[in-house]
Design an enzyme around this catalytic site. Structure first.
Site, short mmCIF file in Angstrom:
data_model
loop_
_atom_site.label_atom_id
_atom_site.label_comp_id
_atom_site.label_asym_id
_atom_site.label_seq_id
_atom_site.Cartn_x
_atom_site.Cartn_y
_atom_site.Cartn_z
N ASP A 20 0.91 -1.33 -0.09
CA ASP A 20 -0.05 -0.02 0.00
C ASP A 20 0.86 1.22 -0.10
O ASP A 20 2.13 1.15 0.47
CB ASP A 20 -0.80 0.05 1.20
CG ASP A 20 -2.05 1.16 1.30
OD1 ASP A 20 -2.36 1.51 0.00
OD2 ASP A 20 -2.70 1.49 1.92
N ASN A 22 1.11 3.46 -2.94
CA ASN A 22 1.89 3.92 -4.10
C ASN A 22 1.24 5.14 -4.40
O ASN A 22 1.95 6.16 -4.99
CB ASN A 22 1.28 2.82 -5.33
CG ASN A 22 1.95 1.67 -5.04
OD1 ASN A 22 2.69 1.32 -4.11
ND2 ASN A 22 1.56 0.73 -5.89
N GLY A 23 -0.13 5.75 -4.38
CA GLY A 23 -0.85 6.53 -4.71
C GLY A 23 -0.52 7.63 -3.89
O GLY A 23 -0.05 8.89 -4.30
N ARG A 33 -0.88 9.30 -9.88
CA ARG A 33 -0.93 8.17 -9.01
C ARG A 33 -0.25 6.83 -9.90
O ARG A 33 0.50 5.86 -9.27
CB ARG A 33 -2.35 7.69 -8.59
CG ARG A 33 -3.05 8.43 -7.64
CD ARG A 33 -4.62 8.21 -7.43
NE ARG A 33 -4.66 6.69 -7.15
CZ ARG A 33 -4.57 6.51 -5.88
NH1 ARG A 33 -4.22 7.25 -5.00
NH2 ARG A 33 -4.57 5.27 -5.53
N ASN A 68 -10.64 -3.31 -6.05
CA ASN A 68 -9.87 -2.38 -6.90
C ASN A 68 -10.58 -2.26 -8.26
O ASN A 68 -10.26 -1.17 -8.95
CB ASN A 68 -8.39 -2.83 -6.98
CG ASN A 68 -7.49 -2.70 -5.87
OD1 ASN A 68 -6.41 -3.44 -5.61
ND2 ASN A 68 -7.94 -1.59 -5.02
N ARG A 71 -12.01 1.17 -8.98
CA ARG A 71 -11.08 2.41 -9.29
C ARG A 71 -11.39 2.74 -10.54
O ARG A 71 -11.81 2.52 -11.37
CB ARG A 71 -9.46 2.13 -8.85
CG ARG A 71 -9.23 1.74 -7.64
CD ARG A 71 -7.82 1.82 -7.21
NE ARG A 71 -7.55 1.43 -6.09
CZ ARG A 71 -6.64 1.88 -5.15
NH1 ARG A 71 -5.42 2.23 -5.95
NH2 ARG A 71 -6.23 1.63 -4.03
N ARG A 188 2.26 -4.92 6.11
CA ARG A 188 1.40 -3.84 5.19
C ARG A 188 2.18 -2.50 5.20
O ARG A 188 2.63 -2.17 6.39
CB ARG A 188 0.07 -3.65 5.85
CG ARG A 188 -0.94 -2.44 5.17
CD ARG A 188 -2.17 -2.27 5.44
NE ARG A 188 -2.92 -1.40 4.57
CZ ARG A 188 -4.05 -1.48 4.15
NH1 ARG A 188 -4.96 -2.53 4.42
NH2 ARG A 188 -4.44 -0.48 3.27
N GLU A 207 1.66 -12.93 12.29
CA GLU A 207 2.10 -12.01 12.88
C GLU A 207 1.94 -10.61 11.69
O GLU A 207 2.63 -10.75 10.73
CB GLU A 207 3.54 -12.00 13.27
CG GLU A 207 3.92 -13.18 14.27
CD GLU A 207 3.27 -12.83 15.76
OE1 GLU A 207 3.14 -11.71 15.97
OE2 GLU A 207 2.71 -13.90 16.19
C1 FPP Z 1 -2.01 0.16 -3.32
O1 FPP Z 1 -1.87 1.34 -3.33
C2 FPP Z 1 -1.58 -0.74 -4.06
C3 FPP Z 1 -2.19 -1.39 -5.31
C4 FPP Z 1 -3.80 -1.36 -5.50
C5 FPP Z 1 -1.82 -1.92 -6.54
C6 FPP Z 1 -0.38 -2.57 -6.24
C7 FPP Z 1 0.37 -2.78 -7.39
C8 FPP Z 1 1.63 -2.72 -7.75
C9 FPP Z 1 2.64 -2.63 -6.85
C10 FPP Z 1 2.01 -2.74 -8.93
C11 FPP Z 1 1.80 -3.92 -9.93
C12 FPP Z 1 2.06 -5.35 -9.30
C13 FPP Z 1 2.77 -6.26 -9.87
C14 FPP Z 1 2.77 -7.65 -8.95
C15 FPP Z 1 3.55 -6.10 -10.97
P1 FPP Z 1 -2.86 2.56 -3.23
O2 FPP Z 1 -2.87 3.09 -4.69
O3 FPP Z 1 -3.78 2.23 -2.72
O4 FPP Z 1 -1.96 3.71 -2.50
P2 FPP Z 1 -2.56 4.79 -1.62
O5 FPP Z 1 -3.23 4.14 -0.39
O6 FPP Z 1 -1.41 5.71 -1.23
O7 FPP Z 1 -3.57 5.63 -2.45
#
Ligand code: FPP
Length: 248
Positions: A20, A22-23, A33, A68, A71, A188, A207
């Site tokens: 979690d 990335n965005g 994002r 997801n 989204r 996480r 854990e």
């Molecule tokens: C949550 O971050 C992450 C995801 C919904 C997608 C995870 C995907 C990747 C890491 C890349 C693709 C995966 C592979 C295996 C190649 P979020 O967007 O919810 O972050 P935020 O909570 O900050 O908005």
């Protein structure tokens, strides 16, 4: 960051990660994002390599949840594109590192072009036995458990199973993860404290390790710190601390 020493005999067999943040990572930098997700792929590559080197047997990554799909269409498209390119690019590395790819979830919902490359990668790596990389794709734990319940009821109605025979192992047998050990640790990233419909049955005694580090910043050293934290904990599985200490 000081890198702690790990006990090589006490590495969690199965680590499951909610990737979690990335965005927020991207937004903090004033970026889209999608750039955060792209940066997240780099972390996937680094953590898969590190997991293999550290002796983890199963690494489950929550790459796309059932929820997801809600989204914005463009973000879903970006994630599917990243998944497809990752799978194509990574085949050589998976092979070189003896890693077997698997997927859990409603993979039939993925676009055909992603499903095809996923199936190819799964088939090409099926004989590898160094580590299992298990991607949770269109995965939701409630959906998985509902699917298992339906399958069990189907067996009962067909006269192949009686209610008296149903126990925890029966339920486990109908989960996507039936032949995998339960996760010992759920990590996480991104600082939120919830399970988000991830491995709810399987993680009953896992854990939980939550770090503020956003997924695009999560690297080998962060994984080592998480494992070191795990190694400090006493896993009691409902027993008392004394009982656990007395066990051989
Ligand atoms: C949550 O971050 C992450 C995801 C919904 C997608 C995870 C995907 C990747 C890491 C890349 C693709 C995966 C592979 C295996 C190649 P979020 O967007 O919810 O972050 P935020 O909570 O900050 O908005």
């Amino acid at each position: 960051m000081t890198i702690p020493h790990l006990d090589p005999d006490h590495i969690p067999r199965h680590i499951a990660i909610i990737m979690d943040g990335n965005g927020r990572w991207a937004q903090r930098k004033g970026l889209a994002r999608a750039i955060g997700h792209k940066a997240g792929v780099k972390s996937v590559q680094k953590i898969v390599k590190a997991g293999r080197e550290l002796g983890v047997q199963v690494l489950t990554l929550y790459a796309f949840s059932s929820e997801n799909w809600q989204r914005p269409a463009l973000e879903v498209k970006t994630l599917m594109g990243l998944l497809k390119s990752y799978l194509k690019l990574e085949l050589d590395n998976l092979t070189k590192n003896n890693i077997q790819l698997r997927a859990i979830g409603e993979v039939e919902r993925l676009p055909a072009e992603v499903r095809d490359v996923l199936t190819d990668t799964i088939n090409c790596t099926a004989a590898n036995n160094g580590m299992i990389l298990n991607l949770a794709l269109s995965y939701g734990s409630r959906q998985e458990i509902t699917r298992a319940v339906k399958a069990i009821v189907g067996k009962c109605l067909a006269g192949e199973l009686s209610d008296a025979e149903i126990n925890e192992d029966t339920v486990n047998d109908f989960l996507y993860t039936s032949d995998l050990p339960d996760p010992d640790m759920v990590i996480r990233t991104g600082g939120e404290s919830r399970l988000s419909n991830f491995l709810l049955w399987q993680a009953s005694y896992a854990e939980i390790y939550i770090t503020e580090t956003a997924w695009p910043n999560f690297r080998r050293d962060h994984l080592i710190s998480a494992i070191a934290d795990y190694q400090q904990r006493q896993r009691r599985f409902g027993k008392t601390g004394e009982q656990v200490q007395k066990q051989p």
